[in-house]
Scaffold this motif. Sequence first.
Motif, PDB file in Angstrom:
ATOM      1  N   ASP A   1     113.066  31.361   9.280  1.00  0.00           N
ATOM      2  CA  ASP A   1     111.665  31.603   9.259  1.00  0.00           C
ATOM      3  C   ASP A   1     110.657  30.735   9.595  1.00  0.00           C
ATOM      4  O   ASP A   1     109.712  30.476   8.766  1.00  0.00           O
ATOM      5  CB  ASP A   1     111.370  32.345   7.772  1.00  0.00           C
ATOM      6  CG  ASP A   1     110.310  33.579   8.055  1.00  0.00           C
ATOM      7  OD1 ASP A   1     109.947  33.741   9.261  1.00  0.00           O
ATOM      8  OD2 ASP A   1     109.657  33.952   7.014  1.00  0.00           O
ATOM      9  N   ILE A   2     110.399  29.815  10.441  1.00  0.00           N
ATOM     10  CA  ILE A   2     109.921  28.799  10.800  1.00  0.00           C
ATOM     11  C   ILE A   2     109.658  28.833  12.267  1.00  0.00           C
ATOM     12  O   ILE A   2     110.275  29.360  13.109  1.00  0.00           O
ATOM     13  CB  ILE A   2     110.488  27.346  10.305  1.00  0.00           C
ATOM     14  CG1 ILE A   2     111.888  27.115  10.617  1.00  0.00           C
ATOM     15  CG2 ILE A   2     110.418  27.311   8.676  1.00  0.00           C
ATOM     16  CD1 ILE A   2     112.337  25.663  10.686  1.00  0.00           C
ATOM     17  N   SER A   3     108.720  27.924  12.695  1.00  0.00           N
ATOM     18  CA  SER A   3     108.516  27.855  14.325  1.00  0.00           C
ATOM     19  C   SER A   3     109.407  27.071  14.818  1.00  0.00           C
ATOM     20  O   SER A   3     110.070  26.219  14.272  1.00  0.00           O
ATOM     21  CB  SER A   3     107.017  27.157  14.416  1.00  0.00           C
ATOM     22  OG  SER A   3     106.863  25.933  13.895  1.00  0.00           O
TER      23      SER A   3
ATOM     24  N   PHE B   1     106.749  29.098  23.811  1.00  0.00           N
ATOM     25  CA  PHE B   1     106.275  28.711  22.632  1.00  0.00           C
ATOM     26  C   PHE B   1     105.376  29.959  22.125  1.00  0.00           C
ATOM     27  O   PHE B   1     104.837  30.562  22.962  1.00  0.00           O
ATOM     28  CB  PHE B   1     105.854  27.280  22.382  1.00  0.00           C
ATOM     29  CG  PHE B   1     106.840  26.364  22.462  1.00  0.00           C
ATOM     30  CD1 PHE B   1     107.802  26.207  21.637  1.00  0.00           C
ATOM     31  CD2 PHE B   1     107.134  25.916  23.814  1.00  0.00           C
ATOM     32  CE1 PHE B   1     108.793  25.359  21.455  1.00  0.00           C
ATOM     33  CE2 PHE B   1     108.257  24.775  23.707  1.00  0.00           C
ATOM     34  CZ  PHE B   1     109.090  24.572  22.781  1.00  0.00           C
TER      35      PHE B   1
ATOM     36  N   ILE C   1     109.041  24.927  17.194  1.00  0.00           N
ATOM     37  CA  ILE C   1     108.852  23.624  17.468  1.00  0.00           C
ATOM     38  C   ILE C   1     109.210  22.909  16.414  1.00  0.00           C
ATOM     39  O   ILE C   1     109.595  21.603  16.409  1.00  0.00           O
ATOM     40  CB  ILE C   1     107.300  23.394  17.572  1.00  0.00           C
ATOM     41  CG1 ILE C   1     106.858  22.108  18.427  1.00  0.00           C
ATOM     42  CG2 ILE C   1     106.414  23.385  16.546  1.00  0.00           C
ATOM     43  CD1 ILE C   1     106.758  22.489  19.863  1.00  0.00           C
TER      44      ILE C   1
ATOM     45  N   ARG D   1     104.229  30.477   9.571  1.00  0.00           N
ATOM     46  CA  ARG D   1     105.800  31.047   9.872  1.00  0.00           C
ATOM     47  C   ARG D   1     106.089  31.012  11.489  1.00  0.00           C
ATOM     48  O   ARG D   1     107.284  30.934  11.776  1.00  0.00           O
ATOM     49  CB  ARG D   1     105.974  32.490   9.334  1.00  0.00           C
ATOM     50  CG  ARG D   1     105.883  32.544   7.959  1.00  0.00           C
ATOM     51  CD  ARG D   1     106.293  33.824   7.593  1.00  0.00           C
ATOM     52  NE  ARG D   1     107.334  34.358   8.152  1.00  0.00           N
ATOM     53  CZ  ARG D   1     107.531  35.863   8.347  1.00  0.00           C
ATOM     54  NH1 ARG D   1     106.716  36.543   7.716  1.00  0.00           N
ATOM     55  NH2 ARG D   1     108.532  36.338   8.899  1.00  0.00           N
ATOM     56  N   ILE D   2     105.117  30.852  12.378  1.00  0.00           N
ATOM     57  CA  ILE D   2     105.698  31.181  13.495  1.00  0.00           C
ATOM     58  C   ILE D   2     105.032  30.241  14.565  1.00  0.00           C
ATOM     59  O   ILE D   2     105.649  30.215  15.696  1.00  0.00           O
ATOM     60  CB  ILE D   2     105.571  32.856  13.916  1.00  0.00           C
ATOM     61  CG1 ILE D   2     106.265  33.029  15.207  1.00  0.00           C
ATOM     62  CG2 ILE D   2     103.990  33.050  13.985  1.00  0.00           C
ATOM     63  CD1 ILE D   2     106.365  34.492  15.673  1.00  0.00           C
ATOM     64  N   ALA D   3     103.860  29.654  14.320  1.00  0.00           N
ATOM     65  CA  ALA D   3     103.066  29.245  15.549  1.00  0.00           C
ATOM     66  C   ALA D   3     103.754  27.831  15.779  1.00  0.00           C
ATOM     67  O   ALA D   3     104.119  26.797  14.856  1.00  0.00           O
ATOM     68  CB  ALA D   3     101.667  28.890  15.049  1.00  0.00           C
ATOM     69  N   ASP D   4     103.963  27.493  16.826  1.00  0.00           N
ATOM     70  CA  ASP D   4     104.434  26.009  17.481  1.00  0.00           C
ATOM     71  C   ASP D   4     103.382  25.204  17.718  1.00  0.00           C
ATOM     72  O   ASP D   4     103.418  24.271  17.398  1.00  0.00           O
ATOM     73  CB  ASP D   4     105.419  26.370  18.703  1.00  0.00           C
ATOM     74  CG  ASP D   4     106.593  27.077  18.208  1.00  0.00           C
ATOM     75  OD1 ASP D   4     107.250  26.922  17.322  1.00  0.00           O
ATOM     76  OD2 ASP D   4     106.716  28.125  19.126  1.00  0.00           O
ATOM     77  N   TYR D   5     102.250  25.750  18.312  1.00  0.00           N
ATOM     78  CA  TYR D   5     101.176  25.011  18.684  1.00  0.00           C
ATOM     79  C   TYR D   5     100.027  25.650  18.037  1.00  0.00           C
ATOM     80  O   TYR D   5      99.774  26.999  17.937  1.00  0.00           O
ATOM     81  CB  TYR D   5     101.053  24.848  20.134  1.00  0.00           C
ATOM     82  CG  TYR D   5     102.220  24.272  20.783  1.00  0.00           C
ATOM     83  CD1 TYR D   5     101.714  22.595  21.069  1.00  0.00           C
ATOM     84  CD2 TYR D   5     103.164  24.660  21.330  1.00  0.00           C
ATOM     85  CE1 TYR D   5     102.704  22.020  21.555  1.00  0.00           C
ATOM     86  CE2 TYR D   5     104.044  23.955  21.981  1.00  0.00           C
ATOM     87  CZ  TYR D   5     103.995  22.659  22.053  1.00  0.00           C
ATOM     88  OH  TYR D   5     104.823  21.823  22.515  1.00  0.00           O
TER      89      TYR D   5
ATOM     90  N   GLU E   1     101.002  20.234  18.260  1.00  0.00           N
ATOM     91  CA  GLU E   1     102.048  21.031  17.673  1.00  0.00           C
ATOM     92  C   GLU E   1     101.832  21.077  15.930  1.00  0.00           C
ATOM     93  O   GLU E   1     101.099  20.178  15.525  1.00  0.00           O
ATOM     94  CB  GLU E   1     103.354  20.057  17.619  1.00  0.00           C
ATOM     95  CG  GLU E   1     104.000  19.835  19.057  1.00  0.00           C
ATOM     96  CD  GLU E   1     103.362  18.576  19.923  1.00  0.00           C
ATOM     97  OE1 GLU E   1     102.147  18.195  19.356  1.00  0.00           O
ATOM     98  OE2 GLU E   1     103.791  18.244  21.006  1.00  0.00           O
ATOM     99  N   TYR E   2     102.417  22.240  15.398  1.00  0.00           N
ATOM    100  CA  TYR E   2     101.883  22.575  14.190  1.00  0.00           C
ATOM    101  C   TYR E   2     102.175  21.437  13.183  1.00  0.00           C
ATOM    102  O   TYR E   2     101.348  21.004  12.222  1.00  0.00           O
ATOM    103  CB  TYR E   2     102.654  23.881  13.814  1.00  0.00           C
ATOM    104  CG  TYR E   2     101.944  24.459  12.492  1.00  0.00           C
ATOM    105  CD1 TYR E   2     101.587  23.675  11.347  1.00  0.00           C
ATOM    106  CD2 TYR E   2     101.700  25.768  12.544  1.00  0.00           C
ATOM    107  CE1 TYR E   2     100.948  24.360  10.278  1.00  0.00           C
ATOM    108  CE2 TYR E   2     101.136  26.516  11.624  1.00  0.00           C
ATOM    109  CZ  TYR E   2     100.637  25.599  10.463  1.00  0.00           C
ATOM    110  OH  TYR E   2     100.155  26.292   9.150  1.00  0.00           O
TER     111      TYR E   2
ATOM    112  N   ARG F   1     116.060  27.964  18.618  1.00  0.00           N
ATOM    113  CA  ARG F   1     115.225  29.218  18.356  1.00  0.00           C
ATOM    114  C   ARG F   1     115.927  30.083  17.300  1.00  0.00           C
ATOM    115  O   ARG F   1     115.303  30.751  16.667  1.00  0.00           O
ATOM    116  CB  ARG F   1     115.227  29.964  19.895  1.00  0.00           C
ATOM    117  CG  ARG F   1     114.028  29.444  20.834  1.00  0.00           C
ATOM    118  CD  ARG F   1     114.150  29.743  22.182  1.00  0.00           C
ATOM    119  NE  ARG F   1     113.219  29.004  22.996  1.00  0.00           N
ATOM    120  CZ  ARG F   1     112.128  28.882  23.181  1.00  0.00           C
ATOM    121  NH1 ARG F   1     111.380  30.129  22.492  1.00  0.00           N
ATOM    122  NH2 ARG F   1     111.457  27.989  23.841  1.00  0.00           N
TER     123      ARG F   1
END
Lengths: 125, 293, 201
Positions: A47-49, B30, A51, B195-199, B213-214, A40
């Motif tokens: 600056d990335i997700s 997430f 996952i 920039r932020i989404a995991d899914y 998943e992205y 995390r």
Amino acid sequence: MQIIISNQSKEPIYRQIYAQIRKQILTNELKAGELLPSMRQLAKDLDISIITTKRAYEELENDGFIYSIVGKGSFVSEQNKEMILERKMKVIEEQLMSAIQNSKEIGIELEELKELLTLLYKGDT
Amino acid sequence: MESVIELQHVYKAFKGFELKDLSISVKKGFVTGFIGGNGAGKSTTIKLIMNLLQPDSGTISIFGMDLKKNEKEIKQRIGFVFDSNIFYENITLTEMKEIIKPAYRKWDDSLFDQYVDMFELPLKKNLKTFSKGMKMKASLTIALSHHAELIIMDEPTSGLDPIFRSELLDILRNLIQNGERTIFFSTHITTDLDRIADYITFIHNGQHIFTKEYYKIEEEFAIVKGGPNLLDRDTEQEFIGIRKTNHGFRALTANKQRIENIFGDTVIIEKPTLEDIMLYTKKGEERDARSYS
Amino acid sequence: MLDLIRKDMILQKKTLPFMLLFLFIYLFVNVSTSWVAIVFCIVIIMNAFETDETSSANLLLNSLPYTRKEIVSSKYIGALFFIFLTLLPIFIGNWMIHGEIMHWKVLLFITSIVMGFISFAFPFSYLFKSKYLLIGSGAVFVIYMVTLRFIPDLNDRVREVVQTVLSLDNSLFYFTIILSVALLYVLSWILSIRIYSRKVF
């Protein structure tokens, strides 16, 4: 730990992270047992997700470069023992070479040197 | 992995619109970006999750509890932001806080003050005088001041300038650091999601197209460009949607590997954007509609 | 639920003092106290109702950890509270200005009328919207005016009926009134919850 990722690159971001961490482990910039930033935290810094970093860490773990302990984080594996071994072997080789050199200078025979080595080796333990 | 929101076979019909057999699950810890065109059913889905609408059939559970039976308990743990202002207009932010605060067991005044400071919001000014951006910041402040475990937002970035959008993403990222929080938000500004989404959960015409998943989207989907002579009745079937010109075609595939095997070096394969995926899905549907008629 | 009533108070904070001011002015002018009290109660209660009628207010309240039952119930309990809040200054004002203590029968009469009105107005407004209430009451007024043409002394008759009712000294009779108004109120309450639970925002 330095990681630079490119959004322009054709290579997926998690592969970029994977490659850079692996390289740092192989070159010993990241030492065995060293704690890696949390997924995390790394995601935040880059600056990335999350996952994406998760995927990179998972692959590193699958390939044995890192291991993770629940609740503690991910660490650089000891598993690259072979490399450490190789490195140590080199050091031993060098030290032995200088011993041989010194022996030759004062005319100590191989058998005599072997005996000395055996004696020291056994005495030490 | 644990799901925080779980929709199972949800149907909801309105005049001229229908959610069909919607099954969605949102993973704990997430950020899930919820995309789809206008009228795809994003707001309806969010309203169903907030129990502002009831499904005609199907079940909705949140935090593993049935929404109908545990509505209060569930909402204690949700922070929500809607695309429009839902605050009373003739009062100040302090008064609004006084109204909201008693509803939540875990309300935290110091957290509230912290966000008010950060967003530089006036406490004593009438909410009516707030700009769109300020209203969004006020909504966000209220949504984040009771230690919510699930944050649901409907188009939170629409109408905001790039600087605040970027700030918002930073705030969201900080929120999910401990891994206990889940964020589910709809948007049509898909670059925010990079920039932020995991899914990514994508719905189209009231139907769930995918939740992935992205990075898998980049692995599986691709934009394919090639000469017009490559397309025929068979090869066209390989694509979700195609855009043809006299000089060539541009198409979207959901099976990058297969396209590489079929076309090899004769085509150019590129990373798709989420917008591409939305656009070509719509195009493909138009094509299918034509071929059926 | 009390929080929701408190919310109505916060929202009315600015209008309530004005209302009280008007109330006192009306008390000085020689208008029927009951009439003023009824009008004020209804205005304040419906004002509070109207504020929560916008779709945004409904979105907000229903997204907060309240059930729809509580949202509706807060309006019904709040209405009783507002009646008390209006009657109290009227009672005190009447006593201070006119030096008379209002009879409990008058208070009961006012409360019954207001509760009766609400029993119809709330479910109607939940079903449609309170703005149609004006149209609805307009229609009622037209009917009243028309009736007035046929029965010119309707007003006097109504007054007479009210007077007779008030002068009745039969506790059983009052008990029946209280009971029926309360019953009406509760039924309306249940009906409103039913209507509101099915609403779509």
